[in-house]
Design a protein around this motif. Structure first.
Motif, PDB file in Angstrom:
ATOM      1  N   VAL A 260     -59.807   5.508 -21.597  1.00  0.00           N
ATOM      2  CA  VAL A 260     -60.478   6.155 -20.470  1.00  0.00           C
ATOM      3  C   VAL A 260     -59.508   6.409 -19.330  1.00  0.00           C
ATOM      4  N   PHE A 261     -58.676   5.383 -19.000  1.00  0.00           N
ATOM      5  CA  PHE A 261     -57.851   5.464 -17.800  1.00  0.00           C
ATOM      6  C   PHE A 261     -56.365   5.699 -18.070  1.00  0.00           C
ATOM      7  N   GLY A 262     -55.908   5.422 -19.313  1.00  0.00           N
ATOM      8  CA  GLY A 262     -54.468   5.381 -19.565  1.00  0.00           C
ATOM      9  C   GLY A 262     -53.731   6.673 -19.285  1.00  0.00           C
ATOM     10  N   ARG A 263     -54.392   7.816 -19.478  1.00  0.00           N
ATOM     11  CA  ARG A 263     -53.694   9.085 -19.249  1.00  0.00           C
ATOM     12  C   ARG A 263     -53.578   9.431 -17.777  1.00  0.00           C
ATOM     13  N   TYR A 264     -54.413   8.811 -16.948  1.00  0.00           N
ATOM     14  CA  TYR A 264     -54.524   9.250 -15.563  1.00  0.00           C
ATOM     15  C   TYR A 264     -54.155   8.185 -14.545  1.00  0.00           C
ATOM     16  N   LEU A 265     -53.847   6.969 -14.989  1.00  0.00           N
ATOM     17  CA  LEU A 265     -53.540   5.886 -14.072  1.00  0.00           C
ATOM     18  C   LEU A 265     -52.192   5.276 -14.413  1.00  0.00           C
ATOM     19  N   SER A 266     -51.599   4.606 -13.431  1.00  0.00           N
ATOM     20  CA  SER A 266     -50.350   3.886 -13.688  1.00  0.00           C
ATOM     21  C   SER A 266     -50.634   2.655 -14.523  1.00  0.00           C
ATOM     22  N   ALA A 313     -51.106  27.417 -22.165  1.00  0.00           N
ATOM     23  CA  ALA A 313     -49.728  26.918 -22.089  1.00  0.00           C
ATOM     24  C   ALA A 313     -49.322  26.672 -20.641  1.00  0.00           C
ATOM     25  N   ILE A 314     -49.655  27.620 -19.757  1.00  0.00           N
ATOM     26  CA  ILE A 314     -49.303  27.463 -18.337  1.00  0.00           C
ATOM     27  C   ILE A 314     -50.017  26.252 -17.745  1.00  0.00           C
ATOM     28  N   LEU A 315     -51.321  26.131 -18.041  1.00  0.00           N
ATOM     29  CA  LEU A 315     -52.095  25.012 -17.489  1.00  0.00           C
ATOM     30  C   LEU A 315     -51.601  23.669 -18.012  1.00  0.00           C
ATOM     31  N   ASN A 316     -51.349  23.586 -19.310  1.00  0.00           N
ATOM     32  CA  ASN A 316     -50.920  22.309 -19.892  1.00  0.00           C
ATOM     33  C   ASN A 316     -49.599  21.847 -19.299  1.00  0.00           C
ATOM     34  N   ASN A 317     -48.656  22.760 -19.140  1.00  0.00           N
ATOM     35  CA  ASN A 317     -47.369  22.384 -18.552  1.00  0.00           C
ATOM     36  C   ASN A 317     -47.556  21.956 -17.095  1.00  0.00           C
ATOM     37  N   TYR A 318     -48.316  22.726 -16.340  1.00  0.00           N
ATOM     38  CA  TYR A 318     -48.560  22.420 -14.921  1.00  0.00           C
ATOM     39  C   TYR A 318     -49.260  21.070 -14.761  1.00  0.00           C
ATOM     40  N   LEU A 319     -50.353  20.857 -15.514  1.00  0.00           N
ATOM     41  CA  LEU A 319     -51.108  19.608 -15.386  1.00  0.00           C
ATOM     42  C   LEU A 319     -50.294  18.409 -15.867  1.00  0.00           C
ATOM     43  N   GLY A 320     -49.460  18.616 -16.888  1.00  0.00           N
ATOM     44  CA  GLY A 320     -48.624  17.517 -17.373  1.00  0.00           C
ATOM     45  C   GLY A 320     -47.633  17.049 -16.325  1.00  0.00           C
ATOM     46  N   VAL A 321     -46.985  17.992 -15.653  1.00  0.00           N
ATOM     47  CA  VAL A 321     -46.012  17.640 -14.599  1.00  0.00           C
ATOM     48  C   VAL A 321     -46.721  16.952 -13.438  1.00  0.00           C
ATOM     49  N   MET A 322     -47.861  17.489 -13.026  1.00  0.00           N
ATOM     50  CA  MET A 322     -48.583  16.923 -11.881  1.00  0.00           C
ATOM     51  C   MET A 322     -49.128  15.521 -12.197  1.00  0.00           C
ATOM     52  N   THR A 323     -49.600  15.326 -13.416  1.00  0.00           N
ATOM     53  CA  THR A 323     -50.144  14.013 -13.802  1.00  0.00           C
ATOM     54  C   THR A 323     -49.080  12.924 -13.683  1.00  0.00           C
ATOM     55  N   ALA A 362     -48.443  14.537  -2.598  1.00  0.00           N
ATOM     56  CA  ALA A 362     -48.680  15.975  -2.455  1.00  0.00           C
ATOM     57  C   ALA A 362     -47.370  16.724  -2.224  1.00  0.00           C
ATOM     58  N   LEU A 363     -46.510  16.187  -1.361  1.00  0.00           N
ATOM     59  CA  LEU A 363     -45.219  16.838  -1.099  1.00  0.00           C
ATOM     60  C   LEU A 363     -44.359  16.871  -2.368  1.00  0.00           C
ATOM     61  N   SER A 364     -44.371  15.757  -3.114  1.00  0.00           N
ATOM     62  CA  SER A 364     -43.596  15.694  -4.361  1.00  0.00           C
ATOM     63  C   SER A 364     -44.120  16.706  -5.373  1.00  0.00           C
ATOM     64  N   MET A 365     -45.441  16.898  -5.402  1.00  0.00           N
ATOM     65  CA  MET A 365     -46.037  17.869  -6.325  1.00  0.00           C
ATOM     66  C   MET A 365     -45.617  19.291  -5.956  1.00  0.00           C
ATOM     67  N   GLN A 366     -45.608  19.604  -4.642  1.00  0.00           N
ATOM     68  CA  GLN A 366     -45.189  20.946  -4.226  1.00  0.00           C
ATOM     69  C   GLN A 366     -43.709  21.186  -4.549  1.00  0.00           C
ATOM     70  N   ILE A 367     -42.889  20.151  -4.375  1.00  0.00           N
ATOM     71  CA  ILE A 367     -41.465  20.282  -4.715  1.00  0.00           C
ATOM     72  C   ILE A 367     -41.295  20.526  -6.216  1.00  0.00           C
TER      73      ILE A 367
END
Length: 590
Positions: A260-266, A313-323, A362-367
């Motif tokens: 449930v949490f492993g993909r989205y939490l530390s 493809a665009i969404l998966n790459n974007y969401l993977g980096v942001m996660t 948020a700043l790290s995500m924009q960078i």
């Protein structure tokens, strides 16, 4: 190691050679060894040998009590010829019948010894037997252990008794031997029977049957101690099996939490949830948290022009980096809403400085969007822009839903406020609420702060555009200059107001006076509010529609009717028109 090797190699129970137990009072002992196995459908596996040490004092007393005539006696030898019992204590375990025969050069005695250890019986006359002249030897095997009993009586005493009670005495002697052999056999059987029962029980336990019945020992002898030890082992294995079951159930629970949490939490947050017994119960609590919402600007319009495979493809790459970045800053991804991400900081595990972590994240995500767009360019995909809104406030957080289906999430007015703040952003921007600024303190680098009226909120609120953070994280956005330049030829356009999911059917005329790569200054024919989303259509010289599906956001109405807009979605052909058209030659995108 004969007690182990012989029963294993012979595949049967054996008695060991007698020995003195020097550590236990110098008692004459013998060891009974029984091999046990585990059988499967295809093979029989040797598991081990069960032993029991048995004192022979009782046997010595019985044999020593044999009295034949006046000086006759009985003695017992082992299967190797060792003298186990004898009236002369010096001979016990200090030699064999063969060594005595060899010492006295008595070949006949040597042959008798061979018959005895071979399990034969008989009666033999000897001229001399260990100091006894003219005597008879009657010997018979004890079949259960491979030992042999011998009775010695002098010939002259026999003849004397024969004179008076020849037949009676002889029969009594034989009956005595038979009774003695029977008693020894019964005693031996009384030892072997419980040992065989213990062997079967051990094999049952080895096969996994922990409910097998083991009768409790009546006596506290060696067999009794072995029985009690086996019962203790069975009960201990039962407890271990129950513990294994509980561990398996706990592992199932922990695996569910990780899924449930492993993909989205530390890892730290997941470990904390696992260590909290009631971490997944339904229910919630009020808590002051920081909420972050992100959205891709103009992605809906862009997705309509791309193939489904390219969109995914665009969404998966974007969401993977942001996660990865969100997890790094101890954020909890509440959910993905299309191309939007809702993130919580400070729950389910409380973290000090959650507002600071959210701002830095948020700043790290924009960078990181620079890397995301490099990947897009390498794949031939268009670039994308992200806006981020952050708010801090009290919400209800917890497991929401039913017993069959639940979700960890948050509810409350501050969730809606975060969404409204995010809707005010343009690509590459991070807007934060006044409460978040207060919690972060002076470490935020703020480009500007302004009051805005937001739908659903009665009073104006202050939002700040942050471009960096100092202190521990020390992050700064790369601000690229994008100055407006006057067009040589004004561009005629129509614009329509977009309110949520609904677009106004009224088309308003306007003129683009100034233009840059991402922004424009237009002369509007009707007033609009800051942060309003618009759809633009470019009009040709003859009034025809040249380009549609151009989306932008109003970022300033301070000089109305002059309105400053920021493009959120521009088709490639419009970019080429802006770059190469006669109106303005813009520099090519790097």
């Amino acid at each position: 190691m004969d007690w182990f090797k012989l029963p294993r190699d012979l595949n049967k129970a054996i008695w060991s050679e007698p020995y003195y137990d020097e550590g236990g009072g110098n008692i004459l002992m013998a060891t009974f060894s029984v091999p046990f196995y585990k059988e499967t459908l295809s093979k029989k596996y040797f598991l081990g040998v069960m032993t029991s040490d048995v004192s022979l004092e009782w046997l010595e007393k019985i044999v020593s009590s044999i009295k034949i005539f006046e000086t006759g006696f009985g003695f017992l030898i082992s299967k190797k010829g060792a003298i186990i019992t004898h009236p002369d204590k010096r001979l016990i375990m200090h030699g064999t019948i063969f060594t005595i025969a060899d010492t006295t050069n008595n070949i006949k005695l040597h042959n008798i010894g061979n018959d005895m250890v071979s399990g034969k019986s008989g009666i033999v006359f000897l001229d001399d037997f260990i100091g006894k002249k003219d005597c008879w030897l009657y010997y018979a095997p004890l079949s259960s252990e491979g030992w042999s009993l011998c009775v010695v009586f002098p010939n002259n005493e026999l003849l004397a008794y024969i004179d008076h009670l020849q037949r009676i005495i002889f029969m009594i002697g034989l009956i005595g031997i038979i009774i003695l052999s029977t008693i020894i056999a019964l005693i031996t059987a009384s030892i072997i029977k419980p040992l065989k029962g213990l062997t079967l029980a051990t094999m049952g336990i080895a096969d996994g049957n922990l409910n097998i019945d083991i009768p409790h020992a009546i006596l506290n002898d060696e067999v009794g101690k072995l029985t009690n030890a086996l019962i203790y082992m069975r009960d201990s294995l039962k407890s271990m099996k129950h513990i294994q079951y509980l561990n398996a159930e706990l592992e199932k629970r922990n695996n569910f939490i990780k899924e449930v949490f492993g993909r989205y939490l530390s890892d730290e947050i997941v470990t904390s949830i696992i260590s909290t017994p009631k971490g997944l119960e339904l229910g919630g609590k009020k808590q002051r948290l920081t909420i972050m919402m992100t959205d891709l600007r103009g992605f809906t319009g862009m997705s309509e022009r791309l193939s489904p495979e390219a969109v995914v493809a665009i969404l998966n790459n974007y969401l993977g980096v942001m996660t990865e970045i969100i997890i790094k800053y101890q954020g909890t991804i509440d959910e993905f809403i299309g191309d939007a991400i809702l993130v919580i900081f400070g729950a389910p595990v409380w973290t000090v400085g959650h507002a600071v972590k959210a701002a830095a994240c948020a700043l790290s995500m924009q960078i990181a969007m620079q890397d995301v767009n490099k990947w897009n360019r390498d794949k031939g995909f268009p670039e994308i822009e992200m806006g981020i809104g952050i708010n801090t406030g009290e919400v209800v957080v917890g497991n929401i839903g039913s017993e069959k289906r639940s979700k960890y999430g948050i509810v409350g007015s501050h969730v809606n406020l975060t969404s409204r703040i995010e809707s005010c952003t343009i690509g590459g921007q991070v807007l934060v609420s006044e409460e978040t600024v207060k919690d972060c303190g002076s470490i935020l680098k703020i480009k500007y702060t302004q009051e805005v009226r937001i739908k659903g909120v009665n009073q104006p609120i202050k939002i700040s555009d942050i471009i960096g953070i100092s202190g521990e994280y020390n992050l700064n956005l790369n601000i690229i200059s994008d100055p407006l330049r006057k067009l040589k030829t004004e561009l005629q356009i129509y614009y329509s107001v977009i309110d949520g999911k609904r677009m106004d059917e009224v088309q308003n005329k306007a003129v683009i006076l100034e233009l840059s790569r991402h922004q424009a200054m237009i002369l509007a024919s009707s007033k609009v509010r800051d942060f309003t989303n618009l759809k633009i259509t470019i009009i040709g010289e003859n009034g025809e529609s040249l380009f549609e599906e151009i989306y932008c956001k109003v970022i300033s109405t301070l000089e109305y009717p002059m309105i400053k807009i920021h493009f959120t979605s521009i088709p490639k052909e419009v970019e080429r028109y802006f770059h190469e058209g006669s109106a303005l030659k813009l520099p090519q995108r790097v």
